[in-house]
Design a protein around this motif. Structure first.
Motif, PDB file in Angstrom:
ATOM      1  N   ASN A 132       0.805  -1.220   0.000  1.00  0.00           N
ATOM      2  CA  ASN A 132       0.000   0.000   0.000  1.00  0.00           C
ATOM      3  C   ASN A 132       0.836   1.267   0.000  1.00  0.00           C
ATOM      4  OD1 ASN A 132      -2.345  -1.540   0.181  1.00  0.00           O
ATOM      5  ND2 ASN A 132      -2.079  -1.729   2.388  1.00  0.00           N
ATOM      6  N   SER A 133       2.144   1.134   0.004  1.00  0.00           N
ATOM      7  CA  SER A 133       2.961   2.328   0.153  1.00  0.00           C
ATOM      8  C   SER A 133       3.268   3.020  -1.160  1.00  0.00           C
ATOM      9  CB  SER A 133       4.259   1.991   0.873  1.00  0.00           C
ATOM     10  OG  SER A 133       3.967   1.603   2.198  1.00  0.00           O
ATOM     11  N   LEU A 134       2.824   2.427  -2.264  1.00  0.00           N
ATOM     12  CA  LEU A 134       2.969   3.104  -3.551  1.00  0.00           C
ATOM     13  C   LEU A 134       1.602   3.607  -3.972  1.00  0.00           C
ATOM     14  CD1 LEU A 134       5.288   0.540  -5.331  1.00  0.00           C
ATOM     15  CD2 LEU A 134       5.908   2.846  -4.695  1.00  0.00           C
ATOM     16  N   ASN A 135       1.571   4.803  -4.530  1.00  0.00           N
ATOM     17  CA  ASN A 135       0.295   5.384  -4.933  1.00  0.00           C
ATOM     18  C   ASN A 135      -0.268   4.620  -6.124  1.00  0.00           C
ATOM     19  OD1 ASN A 135      -1.785   7.069  -5.799  1.00  0.00           O
ATOM     20  ND2 ASN A 135      -0.751   8.853  -4.958  1.00  0.00           N
ATOM     21  N   PRO A 136      -1.481   4.056  -5.982  1.00  0.00           N
ATOM     22  CA  PRO A 136      -2.014   3.204  -7.053  1.00  0.00           C
ATOM     23  C   PRO A 136      -2.318   3.956  -8.338  1.00  0.00           C
ATOM     24  CG  PRO A 136      -3.675   3.595  -5.387  1.00  0.00           C
ATOM     25  CD  PRO A 136      -2.393   4.139  -4.841  1.00  0.00           C
ATOM     26  N   ALA A 137      -2.382   5.266  -8.280  1.00  0.00           N
ATOM     27  CA  ALA A 137      -2.817   6.029  -9.450  1.00  0.00           C
ATOM     28  C   ALA A 137      -1.663   6.439 -10.355  1.00  0.00           C
ATOM     29  CB  ALA A 137      -3.577   7.262  -9.004  1.00  0.00           C
ATOM     30  N   PHE A 138      -0.433   6.241  -9.904  1.00  0.00           N
ATOM     31  CA  PHE A 138       0.698   6.718 -10.698  1.00  0.00           C
ATOM     32  C   PHE A 138       1.576   5.562 -11.153  1.00  0.00           C
ATOM     33  CE2 PHE A 138      -0.119  10.406  -7.860  1.00  0.00           C
ATOM     34  CZ  PHE A 138      -0.522  11.268  -8.861  1.00  0.00           C
ATOM     35  N   ARG A 139       2.209   5.761 -12.304  1.00  0.00           N
ATOM     36  CA  ARG A 139       3.153   4.763 -12.786  1.00  0.00           C
ATOM     37  C   ARG A 139       4.411   4.771 -11.925  1.00  0.00           C
ATOM     38  NH1 ARG A 139       2.010   3.845 -18.571  1.00  0.00           N
ATOM     39  NH2 ARG A 139       0.167   5.043 -18.988  1.00  0.00           N
ATOM     40  N   GLN A 143       6.488   7.890  -9.746  1.00  0.00           N
ATOM     41  CA  GLN A 143       6.738   7.882  -8.306  1.00  0.00           C
ATOM     42  C   GLN A 143       8.217   8.058  -7.994  1.00  0.00           C
ATOM     43  OE1 GLN A 143       4.244   5.509  -6.086  1.00  0.00           O
ATOM     44  NE2 GLN A 143       2.863   5.047  -7.749  1.00  0.00           N
ATOM     45  N   TYR A 149       1.915   0.154 -13.403  1.00  0.00           N
ATOM     46  CA  TYR A 149       1.300   0.660 -12.170  1.00  0.00           C
ATOM     47  C   TYR A 149       1.640  -0.295 -11.030  1.00  0.00           C
ATOM     48  CZ  TYR A 149      -1.389   4.013 -14.846  1.00  0.00           C
ATOM     49  OH  TYR A 149      -1.755   5.061 -15.637  1.00  0.00           O
TER      50      TYR A 149
END
Lengths: 385, 349
Positions: free
Chosen positions: A103-110, A114, A203
């Motif tokens: 969960n520590s990576l933003n799901p909306a960005f490639r 990031q 993603y």
């Protein structure tokens, strides 16, 4: 004598919630010299993660509250620093790797976006577009040109202001998109990702847990932090991936030679990675010293029992030794030594008087860090079964 | 060989176009909505820009209906007058078409302004909600104000506002706007609250991202998806509400120079029996229905398109998926800089 990257002095952190005050971290002192890996171990709920997040002041305040103490990072106490100025310490100053790679990576960005954000933020800080402070000797230097920067204390006392338009233009000229992309690829290769070009356009949900944790590590390193805090980076992964990430971490620790605070509940993991080891119990640091020293001659009954409880293939004693009782409630801590209800050495004085916070115990010759333990009867610990 | 920038962009556009159509094909109802919305928008643009091209009769133009049968006004639908004519011999087909740009602009405009205004307030109220801080005070003020508005049914409140500030198109628009934004505040605030405690926001904070940038980049992008879906569904609702206000007689007067579906229905319904002159009211009603339906269908499927997770899955449902596998840590392959230009597309995003 080099100045430590981080020194925590008598830090106490409380959580003030409806049910009462929880003393998550009490009176912890800790020093991380440059280039040294300090491990912290302890059971669940002993305040490890609170300590990790309190150092870059990431805890939501309230409910958390730093009751007392100092967190001196490169000569500046972070506790009185206003919230608006904290971002300039984080990332390029203190980097963090979290427990939940899922969960520590933003799901909306490639992935590219990031990592590029982290790299670009460092660029902006180096170029004076964003306010920053001196990140110390760059631990793993990919930089293409020398950069001079003001000191931490200078910048933190200055009002938050972006650089001048001239700085911005100069920076735009120097760095191009291709440079940025190359640098992102460099960091992906650093964390041993095969085929980084393909990964760039994916993603987070398209990657496995191990891959995501590597991306997180790449992101943290790409800011070139002076201090890296790894908060149980391998705990959420399954065992084989854990081993891979741990191998990676160990290799990176050798390569990067950064100062690292490595937090784990796994004594084996810490034994492999850390130079110094701190053992936490119920919010207190009960023992601190060089890893080898602590594993050989633990001087706190808790550490001794912990080491005794590690299952090995060769030990035949069954049932497996455990520590009787359970961790005390952090809002109703026992008087005196917090470990006394579960301690086999406990005597009347232990129930009334808290042990001296980390007194020095004579160490084996040649150790760089002295060995401390918070126990009235530290001398008797080696004699325990 | 280095790809040039223009071919690169062109191929990207082509690829996303292809992906879009794959998604649409996977979801026929969304596709229907998309086609309908496209038709409606094109029609509206044509009507607004070159009315003579598709509208047979002007606002006051003699339709010539009485020449066919001099005594007969209210001509029923025929080839010359697809929707018939009304009591003043106005061609209803022309009137319904001429109302399209206005009604559409009202629907998109009101929902859009409510989205922007309510969205910004909702982001602020959701992100800085710590009690005891200035942000928390602002948040409380915003939320209690929305509570006041939400306490009334929005249609009743809008009617009350129209009644107090007077009739006319601007009064009606203002009335709906005043009652519309609180829903967006609530929606965006709820989404923001849900997102802002997720680990990736903490991770962004730990990476040194400033609070405003966390809000405008990391949180906004993750909140956007349900909000845009709600917005498309809402366009139809606004349209119906505006028509209702017109229907009650508070919006745009009809008969008059500007036709509007709701006011047309209101006038005909009040003055002419439905059984006898069914075409008076049926065609404006169908226009409202089709427009609202089109946006609802599109909005329903937009969720899948906006979410990167479902987007790629849908786009690749027909082609074989080629996800990279977990790489063994020791097998690091240092690639030469010459090989790095393969996946240029990520550079652009």
């Amino acid at each position: 004598m080099t100045t430590p990257v981080l020194s925590v002095e008598n830090l106490s952190v409380d959580y003030e919630v409806g049910a009462g005050v929880f003393h998550a971290v009490s009176d912890i002192s800790l020093v991380i010299p440059p280039g040294r890996v300090v491990g912290i171990v302890g059971e669940t709920g002993c305040g490890k993660s609170t300590l990790a997040q309190a150092i870059p002041r990431l805890l939501p305040e309230p409910p958390a509250r730093i009751r007392s103490g100092k967190v001196i990072f490169q000569g500046t106490d972070l506790v009185p620093v206003p919230k608006a100025k904290l971002p300039m310490v984080r990332g390029t100053g203190i980097g963090m790797i979290f427990q939940e790679p899922l969960n520590s990576l933003n799901p909306a960005f490639r992935i590219y976006d990031q990592i590029a954000e982290a790299v670009q933020m460092r660029h902006w800080r180096e170029d004076g577009i964003l306010p920053s402070f001196h990140p110390g000797p760059a631990p793993f230097d990919y930089s293409r040109r020398p950069i001079t920067m003001p000191s931490t204390a200078d910048v933190l006392s200055r009002p938050v202001m972006p650089g001048t338009a001239k700085d911005v233009m100069a920076a735009r000229r120097v760095r191009t998109r291709t440079d940025l992309r190359d640098e992102v690829l460099d960091y992906l290769r650093l964390v041993r990702i095969n085929d980084p070009e393909t990964i760039l356009s994916l993603y987070p949900h398209e990657l496995s847990g191990g891959m995501r944790q590597r991306i997180m590590i790449a992101m943290a390193l790409s800011a070139k932090p002076a201090l890296l805090i790894a908060d149980e980076p391998t705990s959420a992964l399954d065992v084989t991936i854990q081993a891979q990430v741990l191998t990676l971490m160990k290799e990176l620790i050798d390569e990067v030679s950064a100062s690292i605070l490595y937090i784990s509940h796994d004594l084996g993991v810490v034994a492999e990675t850390a130079d110094d080891l701190g053992v936490m119990y119920a919010g207190r640091l009960v023992e601190f010293g060089p890893v080898a020293e602590i594993f050989q001659t633990p001087r706190h009954p808790y550490t001794k029992s912990l080491l005794r409880s590690i299952p090995t293939r060769y030990k035949s004693d069954w049932p497996m030794p455990t520590i009787p009782g359970s961790v005390p409630n952090l809002s109703q801590l026992p008087a005196g030594c917090r470990f006394h209800p579960r301690c086999s050495l406990a005597r009347p004085v232990c129930t009334q008087e808290p042990p001296p916070a980390l007194r020095v115990i004579e160490t084996t010759v040649g150790a760089t860090t002295s060995h401390h333990a918070a126990c009235h009867y530290a001398e008797e610990v080696p004699g325990l079964p | 060989m280095l790809p040039t920038r223009s071919t690169n962009v062109a191929s990207r556009v082509g690829r996303s176009f292809l992906a879009f159509f794959r998604i649409m094909r996977a979801n026929p109802l969304t596709f229907a909505g998309f086609i309908l919305v496209t038709i409606i928008l094109v029609l509206a643009a044509l009507v607004a820009l070159v009315p003579s091209l598709i509208i047979p009769y002007g606002a006051t133009q003699d339709t010539g209906a009485h020449e066919v049968a001099p005594t007969l006004f209210r001509w029923p639908p025929s080839l010359a007058h697809p929707f018939g004519t009304d009591q003043a011999n106005i061609d209803l087909f022309s009137a319904v078409l001429r109302a399209l740009p206005l009604d559409l602009a009202i629907g998109i405009g009101i929902a859009g302004i409510a989205l922007v205004a309510g969205g910004i307030l909702g982001l602020i109220a959701g992100f800085w909600d710590q009690p005891g801080t200035p942000g928390g005070a602002v948040s409380v003020v915003i939320l209690r104000t929305t509570d006041v508005f939400l306490a009334f049914p929005s249609l009743v409140l809008a009617l009350a506002i129209v009644a107090s500030i007077g009739r006319g198109i601007w009064a009606a628009i203002l009335a709906i706007l005043i009652t519309w934004w609180p829903y967006y505040v609530r929606l965006v605030r709820g989404e923001t609250l849900a997102v802002k405690h997720l680990p990736y926001v903490t991770a962004a904070r730990a990476a040194g991202v400033r609070e405003t940038r966390i809000l405008t980049r990391h949180i906004l992008r993750n909140v956007l998806e349900p909000v845009i879906v709600y917005f498309t569904l809402d366009i139809g609702t606004v349209l119906v509400t505006f028509s209702t206000i017109s229907f009650i007689g508070a919006g745009i007067p009809w008969p008059g120079p500007t036709p509007e579906w709701g006011s047309m229905m209101s006038f005909y319904q009040g003055n002419y029996p439905l059984e006898q002159f069914w075409w008076f009211i049926t065609f404006p009603a169908i226009a409202i229905f089709v427009t609202a339906l089109a946006f609802s269908l599109l909005g329903d499927g937009l969720r899948d398109v906006l979410d990167p997770r479902t987007r790629r899955a849908l786009a690749e449902s027909s082609s074989a998926s080629t996800l990279p596998q977990e790489a063994p840590p020791t097998a690091a392959t240092p690639t030469t800089p010459e090989q790095e230009e393969e996946a240029e597309e990520a550079d652009e995003s």
